[in-house]
Every structure is written in C-alpha cells, then in structure tokens.
Design an enzyme around this catalytic site. Structure first.
Site, PDB file in Angstrom:
ATOM      1  N   GLY A  11       0.786  -1.229   0.000  1.00  0.00           N
ATOM      2  CA  GLY A  11       0.000   0.000   0.000  1.00  0.00           C
ATOM      3  C   GLY A  11       0.816   1.277   0.000  1.00  0.00           C
ATOM      4  O   GLY A  11       0.333   2.324   0.443  1.00  0.00           O
ATOM      5  N   ILE A  92      -7.861  -9.575 -11.253  1.00  0.00           N
ATOM      6  CA  ILE A  92      -8.330  -9.002 -12.513  1.00  0.00           C
ATOM      7  C   ILE A  92      -9.818  -8.678 -12.358  1.00  0.00           C
ATOM      8  O   ILE A  92     -10.587  -9.499 -11.865  1.00  0.00           O
ATOM      9  CB  ILE A  92      -8.105 -10.017 -13.655  1.00  0.00           C
ATOM     10  CG1 ILE A  92      -6.606 -10.249 -13.813  1.00  0.00           C
ATOM     11  CG2 ILE A  92      -8.731  -9.519 -14.955  1.00  0.00           C
ATOM     12  CD1 ILE A  92      -6.256 -11.468 -14.643  1.00  0.00           C
ATOM     13  N   ASN A 107      -5.087   2.569 -13.027  1.00  0.00           N
ATOM     14  CA  ASN A 107      -4.108   1.623 -12.489  1.00  0.00           C
ATOM     15  C   ASN A 107      -2.707   2.192 -12.669  1.00  0.00           C
ATOM     16  O   ASN A 107      -2.452   2.967 -13.590  1.00  0.00           O
ATOM     17  CB  ASN A 107      -4.209   0.279 -13.217  1.00  0.00           C
ATOM     18  CG  ASN A 107      -3.297  -0.771 -12.607  1.00  0.00           C
ATOM     19  OD1 ASN A 107      -3.155  -0.862 -11.388  1.00  0.00           O
ATOM     20  ND2 ASN A 107      -2.640  -1.560 -13.447  1.00  0.00           N
ATOM     21  N   HIS A 109       1.253   0.871 -13.143  1.00  0.00           N
ATOM     22  CA  HIS A 109       2.018  -0.337 -13.492  1.00  0.00           C
ATOM     23  C   HIS A 109       3.511  -0.004 -13.450  1.00  0.00           C
ATOM     24  O   HIS A 109       3.931   1.025 -13.986  1.00  0.00           O
ATOM     25  CB  HIS A 109       1.616  -0.812 -14.892  1.00  0.00           C
ATOM     26  CG  HIS A 109       2.309  -2.075 -15.282  1.00  0.00           C
ATOM     27  ND1 HIS A 109       1.938  -3.304 -14.770  1.00  0.00           N
ATOM     28  CD2 HIS A 109       3.371  -2.304 -16.099  1.00  0.00           C
ATOM     29  CE1 HIS A 109       2.744  -4.235 -15.262  1.00  0.00           C
ATOM     30  NE2 HIS A 109       3.612  -3.657 -16.068  1.00  0.00           N
ATOM     31  N   GLU A 143      -8.917  -6.044 -20.612  1.00  0.00           N
ATOM     32  CA  GLU A 143      -7.753  -6.924 -20.523  1.00  0.00           C
ATOM     33  C   GLU A 143      -6.742  -6.403 -19.491  1.00  0.00           C
ATOM     34  O   GLU A 143      -6.936  -5.356 -18.901  1.00  0.00           O
ATOM     35  CB  GLU A 143      -7.125  -7.061 -21.900  1.00  0.00           C
ATOM     36  CG  GLU A 143      -7.928  -8.063 -22.739  1.00  0.00           C
ATOM     37  CD  GLU A 143      -7.549  -8.013 -24.187  1.00  0.00           C
ATOM     38  OE1 GLU A 143      -6.382  -8.298 -24.475  1.00  0.00           O
ATOM     39  OE2 GLU A 143      -8.417  -7.686 -25.006  1.00  0.00           O
ATOM     40  N   ASP A 145      -3.515  -4.693 -18.204  1.00  0.00           N
ATOM     41  CA  ASP A 145      -2.441  -3.742 -18.529  1.00  0.00           C
ATOM     42  C   ASP A 145      -2.485  -3.250 -19.977  1.00  0.00           C
ATOM     43  O   ASP A 145      -1.447  -2.978 -20.582  1.00  0.00           O
ATOM     44  CB  ASP A 145      -1.056  -4.363 -18.236  1.00  0.00           C
ATOM     45  CG  ASP A 145      -0.878  -4.719 -16.773  1.00  0.00           C
ATOM     46  OD1 ASP A 145      -1.515  -4.076 -15.923  1.00  0.00           O
ATOM     47  OD2 ASP A 145      -0.102  -5.641 -16.474  1.00  0.00           O
ATOM     48  N   GLU A 174       6.544   6.070  -8.952  1.00  0.00           N
ATOM     49  CA  GLU A 174       5.094   5.846  -8.823  1.00  0.00           C
ATOM     50  C   GLU A 174       4.479   6.826  -7.836  1.00  0.00           C
ATOM     51  O   GLU A 174       3.437   7.421  -8.110  1.00  0.00           O
ATOM     52  CB  GLU A 174       4.811   4.428  -8.298  1.00  0.00           C
ATOM     53  CG  GLU A 174       5.131   3.334  -9.267  1.00  0.00           C
ATOM     54  CD  GLU A 174       4.795   1.951  -8.716  1.00  0.00           C
ATOM     55  OE1 GLU A 174       4.372   1.114  -9.504  1.00  0.00           O
ATOM     56  OE2 GLU A 174       4.966   1.714  -7.497  1.00  0.00           O
TER      57      GLU A 174
HETATM   58  C1  GRF Z   1       3.257  -1.158  -7.490  1.00  0.00           C
HETATM   59  O1  GRF Z   1       4.555  -1.373  -7.964  1.00  0.00           O
HETATM   60  C2  GRF Z   1       2.282  -0.983  -8.612  1.00  0.00           C
HETATM   61  O2  GRF Z   1       2.852  -0.448  -9.758  1.00  0.00           O
HETATM   62  C3  GRF Z   1       1.843  -2.392  -8.896  1.00  0.00           C
HETATM   63  O3  GRF Z   1       1.796  -3.010  -7.642  1.00  0.00           O
HETATM   64  C4  GRF Z   1       2.729  -2.379  -6.757  1.00  0.00           C
HETATM   65  C5  GRF Z   1       1.993  -2.023  -5.499  1.00  0.00           C
HETATM   66  O4  GRF Z   1       2.862  -1.525  -4.511  1.00  0.00           O
HETATM   67  N1  GRF Z   1       0.592  -2.410  -9.614  1.00  0.00           N
HETATM   68  P1  GRF Z   1       2.242  -0.855  -3.208  1.00  0.00           P
HETATM   69  O5  GRF Z   1       1.327  -1.896  -2.568  1.00  0.00           O
HETATM   70  O6  GRF Z   1       1.495   0.363  -3.614  1.00  0.00           O
HETATM   71  O7  GRF Z   1       3.402  -0.554  -2.325  1.00  0.00           O
END
Ligand code: GRF
Length: 201
Positions: A11, A92, A107, A109, A143, A145, A174
């Site tokens: 998280g 999914i 989302n 990624h 689908e 990603d 991120e």
């Molecule tokens: C992240 O790297 C995100 O890109 C991927 O899952 C991971 C989640 O990390 N979808 P966190 O739980 O937010 O630390």
C-alpha cells in the site's frame, strides 16, 4: 468525487494518495474506501491509521469471479464511488466492473507499457537487461495492462543499483506520478479518444 482504492499488499501507493489528499493535492477527490482481497495487506493498516473505512473481501468466500465482482460492485455502489483507483490490487476485474465504471478505473504499473505486462514487471525488466524502464498510469479496460495510457515516467537502470535499487527508484517514481495523475484526472485534464489520450494544459 468519492474514490475507492483497491490494494492487495504493502500500500505504498495508497499512502502516497492519502498523503496527497491530506496535503490538499487531490482536488475534490476523497478516499472513502480501501478494499483488499487480502486480510493481511498492510494497505489496510495504512487506511485505518488515516481514518478511512476498510473492507476485506477474500476470494475464498465466492465461487467465481462474477460473484466476487458482483459483491464488489454492491460495496462500491453503496458508498457512491465515482472513481476506482487500483494500487497493487492483484485481482483481474471482470467485464461487469469495467463496464459499470467504464473510463473511471485507474491503475499504476511498474514498467513502461506495453513492455513487461503482468505481475512481475520490475524483475522481468531487470532480468531482460533494459537500460530504461519506468512507470505507467493507465485506464483499465477488459484486458490486463492494456488500457489507454494517461502518463508515463522513465526510470533509468543504472549499472550498480541491483534489483533492490531499481525497485526503490520505480516506487519513488510511482509515488510522485500517481497522485498527480489522479488529481488531474479528477480535474478532467485528460481527454480520451480510443487509445489516445491528451493532456489539456
Ligand atoms: C506497485 O509497484 C504498482 O505499480 C503495482 O503493484 C505495486 C503495489 O505496490 N501495480 P504498493 O502496494 O502500492 O506498495
């Protein structure tokens, strides 16, 4: 704008979004629900600490994805959720959820899509030997990603950082990017036409 965040693990992206909301950087977005399919997810603790309502919905109680997602939709509709933000949710979503929230599911990624789709993107990019990878924020379609890309950030792979260093750099990217994109999405700064999205300045 009521936001539900779906998370299965640590998280840290949820935390970045919580911090952004607290700092007034999530526009009209209010995180009103954090839902996890794993009761041990640290994301739930982060949410509780921030005073956000949590729900655990484990898959074992449901006979199929359709049933699971039916209950998920009921939970979202009960809270009048406008926007679903996936933050490391390892399930999914079925077509029913995607249709009900068409164009309203985001989302993040940990790679530059369409390269390295799936659940092991950082490791796969590292093992492949790429020199640049990064982070993608996209809309979710039927689908995995594949939805229209809203934003990407490049992360360079340096010689000596190792997989741990790369993971750290990706997560930092991120945490910087995702809250900004969520805010701008709420503020309708993205125009979406098929696969193409345009950022309105
Ligand atoms: C992240 O790297 C995100 O890109 C991927 O899952 C991971 C989640 O990390 N979808 P966190 O739980 O937010 O630390």
């Amino acid at each position: 704008m009521n936001i539900a965040i779906l998370a299965s693990g640590n998280g840290s992206n949820l935390q970045a979004l919580i911090d952004a909301e607290k700092a007034g950087d999530l526009s009209t977005g209010r995180i009103v629900l954090v839902l996890s399919d794993k009761k041990e997810a640290f994301a739930l603790k982060r949410a509780a600490r921030a005073g956000i309502e949590t729900e655990v919905q484990e898959k074992d109680l449901f006979s199929c994805r359709k049933e699971y997602d039916g209950e998920l939709l009921r939970k979202l509709e009960r809270r009048k959720i406008d926007l679903i933000v996936l933050a490391g949710f390892m399930r999914i979503l079925s077509i029913e959820v995607v249709k009900a929230y068409s164009g309203k599911i985001l989302n993040v990624h940990p790679a530059l899509l369409p390269a390295f789709k799936g659940g092991n993107a950082i490791r796969e990019a590292y093992d492949y030997g790429v020199k640049v990878t990064g982070v993608t924020v996209h809309l979710v379609d039927e689908e995995v990603d594949t939805g229209p890309i809203l934003a990407q950030e490049v992360v360079r792979v340096t010689q000596d950082q190792g997989i741990d260093g790369l993971e750290e750099a990706i997560h930092k990217a991120e945490h910087d990017l995702y809250p900004k994109v969520v805010r701008d999405f709420i503020d309708k700064k993205y125009e979406v036409e098929g696969r193409k999205t345009r950022y309105l300045k």
